[in-house]
Design a protein around this motif. Sequence first.
Motif, short mmCIF file in Angstrom:
data_model
loop_
_atom_site.label_atom_id
_atom_site.label_comp_id
_atom_site.label_asym_id
_atom_site.label_seq_id
_atom_site.Cartn_x
_atom_site.Cartn_y
_atom_site.Cartn_z
N GLU A 100 93.13 24.78 31.71
CA GLU A 100 92.88 25.19 30.10
C GLU A 100 91.72 26.17 29.71
O GLU A 100 91.02 25.98 30.13
N TYR A 101 93.06 26.95 28.93
CA TYR A 101 91.72 28.36 27.92
C TYR A 101 91.95 28.06 26.76
O TYR A 101 92.82 27.42 26.28
N LEU A 102 90.94 28.68 25.80
CA LEU A 102 90.58 28.85 24.82
C LEU A 102 91.00 30.35 23.99
O LEU A 102 89.90 30.78 24.65
N PHE A 103 91.69 30.69 22.89
CA PHE A 103 92.42 31.97 23.62
C PHE A 103 91.54 31.88 21.29
O PHE A 103 92.57 31.45 21.11
N GLN A 104 90.78 33.30 21.13
CA GLN A 104 91.50 33.22 19.57
C GLN A 104 91.38 35.20 19.43
O GLN A 104 91.33 35.67 20.61
N VAL A 105 92.60 35.36 19.15
CA VAL A 105 93.15 36.39 17.73
C VAL A 105 92.73 36.51 16.88
O VAL A 105 93.55 35.78 16.23
N GLY A 106 92.03 37.32 16.42
CA GLY A 106 91.51 37.77 15.05
C GLY A 106 90.66 36.72 14.80
O GLY A 106 90.18 36.12 15.19
N GLU A 107 91.62 35.35 13.63
CA GLU A 107 91.18 34.31 12.99
C GLU A 107 91.73 33.56 13.67
O GLU A 107 90.54 32.77 14.04
N ASP A 108 92.81 33.38 14.91
CA ASP A 108 93.51 32.21 15.33
C ASP A 108 92.83 32.36 16.26
O ASP A 108 92.49 33.02 17.04
N LYS A 109 93.23 30.30 16.92
CA LYS A 109 92.19 29.77 18.07
C LYS A 109 93.78 29.63 18.62
O LYS A 109 94.12 28.14 18.03
N HIS A 110 93.84 29.28 20.23
CA HIS A 110 94.84 28.78 20.56
C HIS A 110 94.35 27.97 21.66
O HIS A 110 93.46 29.00 22.36
N ASN A 111 95.27 26.70 22.10
CA ASN A 111 94.32 25.92 23.04
C ASN A 111 96.26 26.32 23.96
O ASN A 111 96.62 26.20 23.45
N LEU A 112 95.55 27.21 25.22
CA LEU A 112 96.70 27.09 26.25
C LEU A 112 96.75 25.92 27.31
O LEU A 112 95.40 26.59 28.14
N GLY A 115 101.59 26.71 31.81
CA GLY A 115 103.17 27.81 31.28
C GLY A 115 102.92 28.04 30.46
O GLY A 115 104.22 28.99 29.86
N ASP A 116 101.75 28.68 29.15
CA ASP A 116 101.81 29.34 28.02
C ASP A 116 101.71 30.59 28.25
O ASP A 116 100.65 31.09 29.27
N THR A 117 102.09 31.15 27.21
CA THR A 117 102.12 33.00 27.56
C THR A 117 101.21 33.30 25.93
O THR A 117 101.66 32.61 24.82
N ILE A 118 100.50 33.89 26.10
CA ILE A 118 100.08 35.12 24.69
C ILE A 118 99.88 35.92 24.82
O ILE A 118 100.11 36.58 25.98
N PHE A 119 100.43 36.53 23.28
CA PHE A 119 100.87 38.17 23.28
C PHE A 119 98.64 38.70 22.22
O PHE A 119 99.27 37.80 21.43
N LEU A 120 98.28 39.25 23.26
CA LEU A 120 97.68 40.01 22.03
C LEU A 120 97.48 41.26 21.71
O LEU A 120 97.43 42.19 22.22
#
Length: 184
Positions: A100-112, A115-120
């Motif tokens: 499990e990962y926590l991502f911050q992109v700009g001001e937004d935070k997402h738990n992944l 199977g999850d994908t994130i674009f930065l």
Amino acid sequence: MERKKFLLTTAAAIPALLVGQNLTAQKPKRPNKGFVVKATESRFGEKTLLGGKNPNDIKVSQKDTNGDLTIFEYTGNEKGGPPLHIHLHQDEIFFIVQGEYLFQVGEDKHNLKAGDTIFLPRTIPHAFAQLTENGKMFFLFQPSGKMEDFFGELGKLNAPPPPEQGAKLFVEHDMKIVGPPLKF
């Protein structure tokens, strides 16, 4: 008179055409066959350990794509992640395989999770933190830029670099640290 103008214009265009042909001719060729990189292996057999214990294997190299793309497989054996930073020239994509990962992109935070994908997008501040003891993800840069060299330099260190050295490494590889690592 028209014929003279035509001949002069054509003669002036020839050097530009030749330069364009030379630029095309100088591009390295892509492989003419596919390839397989086995689990726990890297594209060219090198081993890169981030922090002395986290394998970061190249699966598809900039050498394979004329610098258009690099794909890494990261196996995290500890919690945490890099500081908040920007890439000046690369978009980045992460696909979570395990953990499990926590991502911050700009001001937004997402738990992944798996199977999850994130674009930065490039030039947007971002960071991630591995929240579980173990994790695995694939991540890619488009275009490759200096990222393979960056991770190669980090892999020479047995621990995260001191802040000044880390900031210098980021700048040398077309990135900029803009904040601390994520708190979790």
